[in-house]
Design an enzyme around this catalytic site. Structure first.
Site, PDB file in Angstrom:
ATOM      1  N   ASP A 131       1.756   6.566   5.436  1.00 30.20           N
ATOM      2  CA  ASP A 131       0.723   5.698   4.779  1.00 30.20           C
ATOM      3  C   ASP A 131       1.161   4.760   3.695  1.00 30.20           C
ATOM      4  O   ASP A 131       0.669   4.112   3.107  1.00 30.20           O
ATOM      5  CB  ASP A 131      -0.757   6.364   4.539  1.00 30.20           C
ATOM      6  CG  ASP A 131      -1.699   5.417   4.822  1.00 30.20           C
ATOM      7  OD1 ASP A 131      -1.632   4.416   5.555  1.00 30.20           O
ATOM      8  OD2 ASP A 131      -2.977   5.734   4.351  1.00 30.20           O
ATOM      9  N   LYS A 183       0.743  -1.120  -0.081  1.00 28.26           N
ATOM     10  CA  LYS A 183      -0.195  -0.055   0.067  1.00 28.26           C
ATOM     11  C   LYS A 183       0.945   1.134   0.071  1.00 28.26           C
ATOM     12  O   LYS A 183       1.757   1.233   0.930  1.00 28.26           O
ATOM     13  CB  LYS A 183      -1.081  -0.012   1.224  1.00 28.26           C
ATOM     14  CG  LYS A 183      -1.906   1.211   1.584  1.00 28.26           C
ATOM     15  CD  LYS A 183      -2.737   1.394   2.619  1.00 28.26           C
ATOM     16  CE  LYS A 183      -3.218   2.537   2.923  1.00 28.26           C
ATOM     17  NZ  LYS A 183      -3.964   2.697   4.269  1.00 28.26           N
ATOM     18  N   ASP A 185      -2.657  10.539   3.465  1.00 23.70           N
ATOM     19  CA  ASP A 185      -3.889  10.077   3.473  1.00 23.70           C
ATOM     20  C   ASP A 185      -4.691  10.855   4.214  1.00 23.70           C
ATOM     21  O   ASP A 185      -4.730  10.975   5.578  1.00 23.70           O
ATOM     22  CB  ASP A 185      -3.828   8.546   4.304  1.00 23.70           C
ATOM     23  CG  ASP A 185      -5.184   8.021   4.610  1.00 23.70           C
ATOM     24  OD1 ASP A 185      -6.220   8.784   3.916  1.00 23.70           O
ATOM     25  OD2 ASP A 185      -5.423   7.134   5.002  1.00 23.70           O
ATOM     26  N   ASP A 219     -12.169   7.187   3.356  1.00 23.14           N
ATOM     27  CA  ASP A 219     -10.772   7.281   4.273  1.00 23.14           C
ATOM     28  C   ASP A 219     -10.453   5.373   4.284  1.00 23.14           C
ATOM     29  O   ASP A 219      -9.678   5.182   4.881  1.00 23.14           O
ATOM     30  CB  ASP A 219     -11.124   7.518   5.804  1.00 23.14           C
ATOM     31  CG  ASP A 219      -9.706   7.836   6.629  1.00 23.14           C
ATOM     32  OD1 ASP A 219      -8.670   7.934   5.734  1.00 23.14           O
ATOM     33  OD2 ASP A 219      -9.881   8.134   7.583  1.00 23.14           O
ATOM     34  N   LYS A 231     -10.113  13.318   7.808  1.00 22.87           N
ATOM     35  CA  LYS A 231      -9.653  12.805   8.776  1.00 22.87           C
ATOM     36  C   LYS A 231      -9.476  14.154   9.828  1.00 22.87           C
ATOM     37  O   LYS A 231      -9.251  15.102   9.369  1.00 22.87           O
ATOM     38  CB  LYS A 231      -8.393  12.170   8.848  1.00 22.87           C
ATOM     39  CG  LYS A 231      -8.098  10.720   8.459  1.00 22.87           C
ATOM     40  CD  LYS A 231      -6.738  10.408   8.445  1.00 22.87           C
ATOM     41  CE  LYS A 231      -6.503   9.063   7.767  1.00 22.87           C
ATOM     42  NZ  LYS A 231      -7.375   8.120   8.568  1.00 22.87           N
ATOM     43  N   GLU A 236      -9.559   3.645   2.056  1.00 21.90           N
ATOM     44  CA  GLU A 236      -9.016   3.751   0.864  1.00 21.90           C
ATOM     45  C   GLU A 236      -8.046   2.776   0.457  1.00 21.90           C
ATOM     46  O   GLU A 236      -7.661   2.274  -0.695  1.00 21.90           O
ATOM     47  CB  GLU A 236      -8.255   5.260   0.513  1.00 21.90           C
ATOM     48  CG  GLU A 236      -6.720   5.463   0.969  1.00 21.90           C
ATOM     49  CD  GLU A 236      -6.504   5.337   2.294  1.00 21.90           C
ATOM     50  OE1 GLU A 236      -7.574   5.403   3.375  1.00 21.90           O
ATOM     51  OE2 GLU A 236      -5.587   5.213   3.000  1.00 21.90           O
ATOM     52  N   ARG A 254      -7.586  -0.322   1.204  1.00 23.42           N
ATOM     53  CA  ARG A 254      -8.386  -1.592   0.620  1.00 23.42           C
ATOM     54  C   ARG A 254      -8.530  -1.623  -0.840  1.00 23.42           C
ATOM     55  O   ARG A 254      -8.479  -2.401  -1.566  1.00 23.42           O
ATOM     56  CB  ARG A 254      -9.237  -1.930   1.254  1.00 23.42           C
ATOM     57  CG  ARG A 254     -10.556  -1.016   1.613  1.00 23.42           C
ATOM     58  CD  ARG A 254     -11.363  -1.334   2.452  1.00 23.42           C
ATOM     59  NE  ARG A 254     -10.908  -0.847   3.966  1.00 23.42           N
ATOM     60  CZ  ARG A 254     -11.543  -1.174   5.125  1.00 23.42           C
ATOM     61  NH1 ARG A 254     -12.554  -1.822   5.314  1.00 23.42           N
ATOM     62  NH2 ARG A 254     -10.931  -0.609   5.935  1.00 23.42           N
TER      63      ARG A 254
HETATM   64  N1  BES Z   1      -4.237   4.866   6.864  1.00 26.77           N
HETATM   65  C1  BES Z   1      -5.128   4.742   7.546  1.00 26.77           C
HETATM   66  C2  BES Z   1      -4.987   3.501   8.797  1.00 26.77           C
HETATM   67  C3  BES Z   1      -4.154   4.086  10.069  1.00 26.77           C
HETATM   68  C4  BES Z   1      -4.735   4.812  10.897  1.00 26.77           C
HETATM   69  C5  BES Z   1      -2.871   3.931   9.775  1.00 26.77           C
HETATM   70  C6  BES Z   1      -3.702   5.092  11.969  1.00 26.77           C
HETATM   71  C7  BES Z   1      -1.899   4.356  10.771  1.00 26.77           C
HETATM   72  C8  BES Z   1      -2.544   5.213  11.937  1.00 26.77           C
HETATM   73  C9  BES Z   1      -6.329   3.858   6.717  1.00 26.77           C
HETATM   74  O1  BES Z   1      -6.570   4.327   5.600  1.00 26.77           O
HETATM   75  C10 BES Z   1      -7.750   4.206   7.524  1.00 26.77           C
HETATM   76  O2  BES Z   1      -8.040   5.588   7.406  1.00 26.77           O
HETATM   77  N2  BES Z   1      -8.506   3.472   8.064  1.00 26.77           N
HETATM   78  C11 BES Z   1      -9.640   3.582   8.499  1.00 26.77           C
HETATM   79  C12 BES Z   1     -10.792   2.661   8.093  1.00 26.77           C
HETATM   80  C13 BES Z   1     -12.067   3.165   8.600  1.00 26.77           C
HETATM   81  C14 BES Z   1     -12.540   4.111   7.761  1.00 26.77           C
HETATM   82  C15 BES Z   1     -12.867   1.953   8.154  1.00 26.77           C
HETATM   83  C16 BES Z   1      -9.374   3.551  10.203  1.00 26.77           C
HETATM   84  O3  BES Z   1      -8.674   2.774  10.587  1.00 26.77           O
HETATM   85  O4  BES Z   1     -10.112   4.411  10.705  1.00 26.77           O
HETATM   86 ZN    ZN Z   2      -4.746   4.837   4.710  1.00 22.75          ZN
HETATM   87 MN    MN Z   3      -7.572   6.019   5.216  1.00 23.15          MN
END
Ligand code: BES
Ligand code: ZN
Ligand code: MN
Length: 499
Positions: free
Chosen positions: A286, A263, A268, A345, A275, A347, A349
């Site tokens: 990210d 990834k 992000d 967010d 966010k 994204e 996946r």
């Molecule tokens: N890049 C983030 C995950 C992340 C969060 C990595 C904190 C490192 C530290 C990912 O893209 C994300 O935003 N995931 C969301 C998914 C949710 C919207 C289903 C999350 O974890 O809140």
């Molecule tokens: Zn992300």
């Molecule tokens: Mn995200």
């Protein structure tokens, strides 16, 4: 930084590092130093409460009777517990002791205590690795106070009775260290500098190592139908990229490759599902999965690993603008499956869905491991100590678990199953891109599994908790970014897939 291996000789200048073991006391080199200094070390030990326990250190400055500017006595701990990892930590702690000093040369003369799990050439090489790991710094963007941040060390010598063998053992470890440094640099790099195209440029520069590097732009990806990946990048001014790295080191030229998929979200913001400010900090990292893949591929090439390997990296920037993907959009992935985007967010996946499909259909790999800073939920479950492991193949899961344990990058397996998969049902498309309130890391992995072919042995590593460190720094990791995954994947290959 220069690393030398040589037979024992008198240390002519700089810091001289010797060892003592718990229950044993001063080892031969330390005893020699003690004698040469008229007993300065044995006099310093009681007041420092030094008994040779692991983590203990005695420093004798400007000792009389020797040319070295200081002697550092390292506690190696119990002989039976002194292994390669312990040796790396000892060397890293010694280097750390010189922080802020003017020393330019450092000489290790660490004897293996009787009963140690590492000795000879391997001990020397792992001391070098530990020392090197601690010298990592990212000072690209400092213009002031460099003295505080930059080590003056230029020359590190490891004394050993097996210098030639140590040099041979060091070569592949140095390749690993350089792969880790590349990964750390990329993760530390700020997102205004490291766009998807800049990342791709840095990947292209690796062709000098013998890797074959290909880069696909948005037009080529559109032709392939990679609309899941492209949708994530469509709110960004910067062009999305897919980087493919190939290493053909197997004696069997046509052997199916191992595939690593990363990834690479260069920043992000969350997209329109923006966010909050505090959650956005650090999201330059990210692309930690992509960094691990490129670092691993570089390592395999430089150490000329006897394996066919391919790295596929999806590079995008997730931004909100007038053209950004909306919550409620539906996209058609390269696999033909449709996805209802309910949260922009989620994204990572989407990027991986197409990168995984591309890797499998293009290269028919014998296995696929993807790495992604995929979910905040994995931090809730495992903290910053273990990466999350998900797999459809018990053998691959076992091999990853063993490799992780061996190199100090542990992984912890979490479950997959149809009851979790159901949570991805969409009202209008084949699936939605988020699950419910709970088990966020598992539903993310379930989503990825929908883009894994039945016959493919696949593992997903959720590295959101380990790609960078906010808490206390680990001995071998002096920077925010860790370079996590390079050592693990290199070891996975070395132990299982080379011919
Ligand atoms: N890049 C983030 C995950 C992340 C969060 C990595 C904190 C490192 C530290 C990912 O893209 C994300 O935003 N995931 C969301 C998914 C949710 C919207 C289903 C999350 O974890 O809140
Ligand atoms: Zn992300
Ligand atoms: Mn995200």
């Amino acid at each position: 930084m220069q690393f030398n291996f040589s037979a024992a000789r008198t240390v002519a200048s700089g810091a001289w590092i010797v060892g003592a073991a718990e229950g044993v006391g001063l080892l031969p080199a330390a005893a020699k130093a003690d004698k040469a200094t008229g007993g300065a070390i044995s006099r310093a030990m009681p007041s420092s409460q030094f008994t040779g326990k692991s983590g203990q250190v005695v420093v004798v400055l400007a000792p009389a009777g020797v040319a070295a500017s200081r002697i550092i006595v390292m506690g190696l701990g119990k002989p039976g517990q002194f292994d390669a990892g312990a040796a790396e930590t000892v060397a890293a702690v010694a280097v750390d002791k010189l922080k802020g000093s003017a020393e330019t040369t450092l000489t290790f003369e660490i004897d293996a205590p009787r009963g140690a799990k590492v000795k000879g050439a391997a001990l020397a090489a792992h001391l070098a690795l530990g020392a090197k790991m601690k010298t990592y710094a990212f000072n690209q963007y400092r213009t002031k106070n460099l003295d505080e941040h930059e080590s003056k060390l230029a020359d590190i010598t490891i004394m050993t009775g097996e210098a030639a063998a140590a040099r041979r053992a060091w070569a592949p470890l140095e390749a690993v260290a350089d792969g880790i440094f590349l990964a750390r640099d990329l993760v530390n790099e700020p997102p205004n500098v490291l766009s998807p195209q800049e990342f791709a440029r840095r990947a292209r520069a690796l062709s000098k190592t013998g890797l074959k590097v290909e880069v696909l732009g948005e037009a080529e990806m559109a032709k392939l139908g990679m609309n899941a990946l492209l949708g994530v990048g469509q709110g960004s001014e910067r062009e999305s990229q897919l980087v493919v790295l190939k290493w053909n080191g197997s004696r069997k030229k046509d052997a199916a490759p191992v595939a690593f998929v990363g990834k690479g979200v260069c920043f992000d913001s969350g997209g329109l599902s923006l966010k909050p400010g505090t959650g956005m900090m650090g999201m330059k990292g990210d692309m930690g999965g992509a960094a691990a893949v490129i670092g691993t591929m570089r390592t395999l090439a430089v150490r000329k690993a006897r394996v066919n390997a391919v790295g596929v990296i999806g590079l995008v920037e997730n931004m909100p603008d007038g053209n950004a993907q909306r919550p409620d959009d539906v996209v058609k992935s390269m696999s033909g499956q449709t996805i209802e985007i309910l949260n922009t967010d989620a994204e990572g996946r989407l990027v991986l869905a197409d990168a995984l499909w591309y890797a499998q259909t293009k290269f028919k790999p014998k296995l696929v491991v993807d790495l992604a800073t995929l979910t905040g939920a994995i931090l809730v479950a495992l903290g910053q100590e273990n990466a999350g492991l998900f797999s459809n193949d018990n053998g691959l899961a076992r091999r990853l678990t063993d490799a992780g344990k061996a190199v100090g990058e542990p992984v912890w397996r979490l479950p997959l199953g149809p009851a979790y998969d159901k949570l991805l049902k969409s009202k209008i498309a084949d699936m939605k891109n988020i699950g419910g309130q709970y088990a966020g890391s598992i539903t993310a992995a379930q989503f990825l599994q929908r883009f894994v072919q039945e016959k493919t042995a696949w593992a997903h590593l959720d590295i959101a908790g380990v790609a960078w460190q906010d808490a206390e720094k680990k001995p071998l990791i002096p920077s925010w970014s860790t370079g996590w995954g390079v050592r693990l994947l290199d070891r996975l290959v070395a132990d299982n897939y080379e011919d």
